[in-house]
Design a protein around this motif. Sequence first.
Motif, PDB file in Angstrom:
ATOM      1  N   ARG A   1     -45.783  21.187 -61.532  1.00 42.28           N
ATOM      2  CA  ARG A   1     -44.864  21.559 -62.608  1.00 42.28           C
ATOM      3  C   ARG A   1     -44.029  22.778 -62.203  1.00 42.28           C
ATOM      4  NH1 ARG A   1     -46.694  17.063 -63.977  1.00 42.28           N
ATOM      5  NH2 ARG A   1     -48.155  16.766 -65.697  1.00 42.28           N
ATOM      6  N   LYS A   2     -44.723  23.805 -61.661  1.00 44.86           N
ATOM      7  CA  LYS A   2     -44.020  25.024 -61.258  1.00 44.86           C
ATOM      8  C   LYS A   2     -43.496  24.944 -59.827  1.00 44.86           C
ATOM      9  CE  LYS A   2     -46.858  27.837 -64.359  1.00 44.86           C
ATOM     10  NZ  LYS A   2     -47.811  28.983 -64.473  1.00 44.86           N
ATOM     11  N   LEU A   3     -43.947  23.912 -59.069  1.00 42.80           N
ATOM     12  CA  LEU A   3     -43.477  23.662 -57.707  1.00 42.80           C
ATOM     13  C   LEU A   3     -43.719  24.871 -56.796  1.00 42.80           C
ATOM     14  CD1 LEU A   3     -40.183  21.749 -58.593  1.00 42.80           C
ATOM     15  CD2 LEU A   3     -42.407  20.797 -57.953  1.00 42.80           C
ATOM     16  N   ARG A   4     -44.948  25.337 -56.810  1.00 42.42           N
ATOM     17  CA  ARG A   4     -45.356  26.420 -55.924  1.00 42.42           C
ATOM     18  C   ARG A   4     -46.852  26.295 -55.652  1.00 42.42           C
ATOM     19  NH1 ARG A   4     -44.674  31.327 -60.330  1.00 42.42           N
ATOM     20  NH2 ARG A   4     -46.599  30.939 -61.533  1.00 42.42           N
ATOM     21  N   VAL A   5     -47.299  26.900 -54.567  1.00 46.90           N
ATOM     22  CA  VAL A   5     -48.709  26.832 -54.186  1.00 46.90           C
ATOM     23  C   VAL A   5     -49.544  27.613 -55.196  1.00 46.90           C
ATOM     24  CG1 VAL A   5     -50.412  27.380 -52.424  1.00 46.90           C
ATOM     25  CG2 VAL A   5     -48.155  26.546 -51.743  1.00 46.90           C
TER      26      VAL A   5
END
Length: 378
Positions: free
Chosen positions: A204-208
């Motif tokens: 959803r946030k497109l981060r690790v």
Amino acid sequence: RDRDRDRDRDRDRDRERQRDRDRDRDRDRGAPRGREPPAARQGGPPGRGRPSEDGRGEREERDEKKAPPKQEKGLKVVEKRELHGHRRRVYTVGWSCDGQLLASGSSDQTARVWAPGPDGTPRSLVELEGHTDSVDNLCWDPSHRGRLTTISADKSVRFWDVRSRKCVAKVATPAPNLHVAWHPSGSTVAVANTLEHISFIDARKLRVAGSMRAPRQWFEVNEMTWDKAGERFFVATGAGGVEVLEWPGLGAFNSLKAHISPCLCLQTDRAGKRLAVAGTDAIVSMWDLSTLICQKTIISLDSTIRTLGFSHDDRLLAYASDDQVIEVVEAASGAWVGRLPCQGATQQLAWNPRRHLLAYAGDSGDCVSLTTLALPEA
């Protein structure tokens, strides 16, 4: 001193893998279609593994016990097509959750999405460009037909909106990537790389959002998947086992001693009842997910099994190896159903989630093969 030796051994292994990847890319640039699979790290992902010699003596003994397939039962091929568009070898294929779109990834550094044309013939819908190295694996969002993720040797993970034909995010990883899996809820993407490091990306946030380094006793990380409920995370390892971790805590839940040599591929069925595992010992093992006990083993091939999958109705299991065939068996009993000859070793296969349509690709060249099957009469 022991730690120094371990670090030197790890560095030597990483350098050997990089040399193998470079050799693979050089071969792709100049080799003709139908070439031999690249020699690379043992127990790697589809298209990356070197057939293991471990257990070869055992396989020779088992050959005497293997009953020949009952050819009269048969599996009818209704239709077979080849999709051309990539300029180099295709490594990976996968269907969207509704079965309408097919994605493929290639050493030409692109992914393609295929969709039925007006006459029903699959056509290239869009070419996804952006990676600077081979697209080694891909995975669709199981909860959304338009979201696709691709991973590459360029140390990046890309998220695509197929409807707008754009890359919506690029996530960097610490090393070339090999395997990818999407949580059944669509919330998390797991990516494993050549350093045996697994990154968990918030979709959803497109981060690790988190990561883990595989314990040394795993030797290497191969295919990964979640169970249907998304509560258990399964990892095939180079130690010949499957590690079962709790999700999201990643605590050790169980360790399945599955095979005598590296496990390369695994998949759960759609009902969430079975887990199929295979690897370099040319054996498929079937596990009951409620008890985590092995129900049966299937022995019909002689070479490394690199890919497998359950059909949409869980009736069939297909698996492929360096023997240049795809075997199809009944998932419940393990009984042989049919065999599909291939022009080269199959690196990855994928069943359509709505019908008995099998997509596969590998050393046969720069195309994706589609085969529609009809079940034999009872």
